[in-house]
Write an enzyme that holds these catalytic residues in place. Structure first.
Site, mmCIF file in Angstrom:
data_model
loop_
_atom_site.group_PDB
_atom_site.id
_atom_site.type_symbol
_atom_site.label_atom_id
_atom_site.label_comp_id
_atom_site.label_asym_id
_atom_site.label_seq_id
_atom_site.Cartn_x
_atom_site.Cartn_y
_atom_site.Cartn_z
ATOM 1 N N SER A 200 10.449 -17.914 -4.624
ATOM 2 C CA SER A 200 9.541 -16.823 -4.986
ATOM 3 C C SER A 200 8.544 -17.245 -6.052
ATOM 4 C CB SER A 200 10.350 -15.617 -5.478
ATOM 5 O OG SER A 200 11.191 -15.985 -6.545
ATOM 6 N N THR B 27 -15.755 24.530 5.045
ATOM 7 C CA THR B 27 -14.396 24.533 5.585
ATOM 8 C C THR B 27 -14.583 24.108 7.032
ATOM 9 O OG1 THR B 27 -14.557 26.846 6.257
ATOM 10 C CG2 THR B 27 -13.607 26.431 4.086
ATOM 11 N N HIS B 28 -13.646 23.348 7.551
ATOM 12 C CA HIS B 28 -13.767 22.781 8.912
ATOM 13 C C HIS B 28 -15.040 21.951 9.046
ATOM 14 C CE1 HIS B 28 -10.695 25.840 9.907
ATOM 15 N NE2 HIS B 28 -11.456 26.634 9.168
ATOM 16 N N SER C 54 -27.452 -4.549 7.397
ATOM 17 C CA SER C 54 -26.975 -5.002 8.695
ATOM 18 C C SER C 54 -27.757 -6.245 9.084
ATOM 19 C CB SER C 54 -27.196 -3.898 9.729
ATOM 20 O OG SER C 54 -27.244 -4.453 11.024
ATOM 21 N N LYS D 191 -30.696 -0.403 7.942
ATOM 22 C CA LYS D 191 -29.372 0.056 7.498
ATOM 23 C C LYS D 191 -29.072 -0.230 6.033
ATOM 24 C CE LYS D 191 -26.265 1.384 9.767
ATOM 25 N NZ LYS D 191 -25.524 1.101 10.964
ATOM 26 N N GLU E 218 -16.091 2.758 2.161
ATOM 27 C CA GLU E 218 -15.395 2.523 3.433
ATOM 28 C C GLU E 218 -14.182 1.620 3.220
ATOM 29 O OE1 GLU E 218 -18.039 1.407 6.777
ATOM 30 O OE2 GLU E 218 -19.639 2.140 5.496
HETATM 31 N N1 ARG Z 1 13.948 -14.397 -7.495
HETATM 32 C C1 ARG Z 1 14.981 -13.416 -7.532
HETATM 33 C C2 ARG Z 1 14.387 -12.030 -7.264
HETATM 34 O O1 ARG Z 1 13.230 -11.897 -7.258
HETATM 35 C C3 ARG Z 1 15.633 -13.405 -8.861
HETATM 36 C C4 ARG Z 1 17.047 -12.965 -8.842
HETATM 37 C C5 ARG Z 1 17.847 -13.916 -8.032
HETATM 38 N N2 ARG Z 1 19.223 -13.727 -8.172
HETATM 39 C C6 ARG Z 1 20.079 -14.310 -7.374
HETATM 40 N N3 ARG Z 1 21.322 -14.146 -7.588
HETATM 41 N N4 ARG Z 1 19.685 -15.056 -6.388
HETATM 42 O O2 ARG Z 1 15.072 -11.082 -7.040
#
Ligand code: ARG
Length: 466
Positions: free
Chosen positions: A30, A162-163, A284, A290, A297
């Site tokens: 992560s 309205t509408h 555009s 345009k 949007e």
């Molecule tokens: N990267 C993990 C998370 O975002 C941290 C906690 C991980 N804990 C574990 N026991 N693997 O949740």
């Protein structure tokens, strides 16, 4: 300490007989996105270490060494010199490994009485608290911009719909203040969610608490939490606070998307009520005439993206058994993207609203075309004693007459109106005027310019006090 320190190995892999494959490593890591938590991770670690030292669990020297190491790491991160390693999985192990590299055994003692499970839950709450504060402040800035525009247009008449059919004349300022109310409730929801975000999970350790004599209230105090999570299993596992924030953020976007839709309509030549500054529009490549309202949007489109994150987080949490599960690692990207999207959208809207050019003549023309004062004529007859349902019918006939002639109600000769109902006098002309219609709705919450000015003052007071 080992000569060749391998943090990942020492963190947990001693238990395993083979390393994970490159794909599994990439799949489970992560650090690519949770490095965003780094400074909060350091704050949490320092508070934890301070408490450990105060409780005599680690020495004062160890605490000093940890403080030194973390200061260095903070600097490295700020200057972009910190080397993030995929093989160290996440932000927590990356920082801890570097700390050990810098200060040795003291760094290895930091994780005493703690787990990445309570650590990450703490980091996200600290991060989210900060994000909520930024979003709430930006929400107020947008409200201020809307209030300022409303103040200039208390007397500007536009057709209320309205509408999407012309209904009754309203003050453009009143219309803008409707959004100020919506964003006001969004602010209340964020404040409310913040109170539940701002509780400390640290001390729950992996799931059951720890055998060390920790002081969780002290850590909460050091980190500015209002309280501590009272059950360790709950503390490490639930992400309802993130879901709640994302739900509040979705409503912010929903309100932005309603405003966006109106800006798009109003800017279309068919309405021609406003013009947006060029810097929020594009042209555009094929149609030279345009000028497209790209920003509103896109904001309308991004509402779907944030609502999608809400669904994602709800499904992420669904059916997870107690306590921590790796599923929860998936909470970060939707959460980060939600906060980024909402904050950017609010910033750009604050600027855009300040640059709206209003075309009061076009609004007035549209209000005149739609028989917007028909209800006023009916109310006039009621005040003269006619039951409302009968008055409604008289005016409906008058509208038909006007439609057949292709004129407004106010252009019908009074004598002819009297033919429909003898109660109609010369003074009926006054109530058929847009301004009279507007000014007559003079009560709390009504569209009379007086009331709009009072609401502008009320909101300025509230926003200044916030
Ligand atoms: N990267 C993990 C998370 O975002 C941290 C906690 C991980 N804990 C574990 N026991 N693997 O949740």
């Amino acid at each position: 300490m080992h000569d060749q320190f391998d943090h990942k190995k020492d963190a947990w892999s001693a238990r395993f007989s083979e390393p994970v494959s490159a794909l599994v490593q990439r799949y489970t890591a992560s650090v690519g996105f949770d490095q965003r938590l780094a400074l909060f991770d350091i704050d949490g670690s320092l508070a934890h270490a301070t408490m450990l030292a105060e409780q005599g669990i680690i020495s004062r020297d160890d605490l000093a060494a940890i403080g030194r190491g973390m200061a260095q790491i903070r600097e490295d991160i700020a200057s972009g010199r910190f080397e993030w390693k995929l093989e160290l999985e996440d932000v927590h192990l990356n920082i801890e490994a570097r700390l050990v590299q810098l200060v040795g055994d003291a760094g290895k003692r930091l994780h005493t009485g703690r787990s990445r499970n309570d650590q990450v839950a703490t980091d996200i709450r600290l991060w989210l608290r900060d994000a909520i504060d930024q979003i709430a402040a930006q929400l107020r800035a947008l409200q201020r911009a809307l209030v300022d525009l409303a103040a200039q247009h208390a007397d500007t008449v536009m057709p209320g719909f309205t509408h999407l059919q012309v209904a009754q004349p309203v003050s453009f300022g009143h219309h803008l203040l409707a959004y100020v109310e919506m964003f006001g409730r969004d602010g209340e929801r964020l404040r409310d969610a913040r109170a539940r975000v701002n509780r400390l999970p640290l001390g729950a350790a992996a799931l059951a608490g720890t055998t060390f004599p920790i002081d969780r209230l002290r850590v909460a105090q050091l980190l500015g939490f209002d309280g501590v999570c009272q059950n360790s299993l709950d503390a490490v596992s639930d992400r309802d606070f993130a879901i709640e924030f994302t739900a509040a953020a979705t409503l912010v976007m929903l309100h932005v998307s309603r405003l966006s839709e109106e800006l798009v309509l109003w800017m279309s030549p068919a309405f021609g009520f406003i013009d947006l500054a060029d810097r929020f529009c594009t042209g555009s490549s094929i149609m030279p005439q345009k000028k497209n309202p790209d920003v509103p949007e896109l904001a309308r489109g991004k509402t779907g993206r944030v609502a999608g994150h809400l669904m994602g987080l709800l499904m992420l949490m669904k059916a997870q058994p107690l306590a921590y599960n790796k599923d929860n690692q998936e909470d970060k990207e939707p959460l980060f993207d939600t906060a980024d999207t909402v904050l950017d959208t609010l910033r750009i809207f604050t600027d855009m609203v300040g640059g709206i050019r209003v075309k009061p003549e076009a609004m007035q023309r549209a209000a005149l075309q739609g028989y917007a004062t028909a209800t006023d004529l009916a109310d006039y007859l009621v005040k003269k004693g006619l039951p409302f349902r009968d008055a409604h019918e008289v005016v409906a006939r008058a509208v038909r007459l006007a439609v057949d002639r292709g004129v407004g109600l106010e252009a019908l000769p009074v004598a002819e109106l009297q033919g429909l109902c003898p109660l109609i006098g010369d003074d009926a002309l006054d109530v058929l005027q847009l301004r009279g219609s507007l000014a007559a709705r003079d009560h709390l919450g009504g569209t009379a310019p007086n009331q709009v000015r009072a609401q502008v003052a009320r909101w300025r007071g509230l926003l200044d006090a916030a």
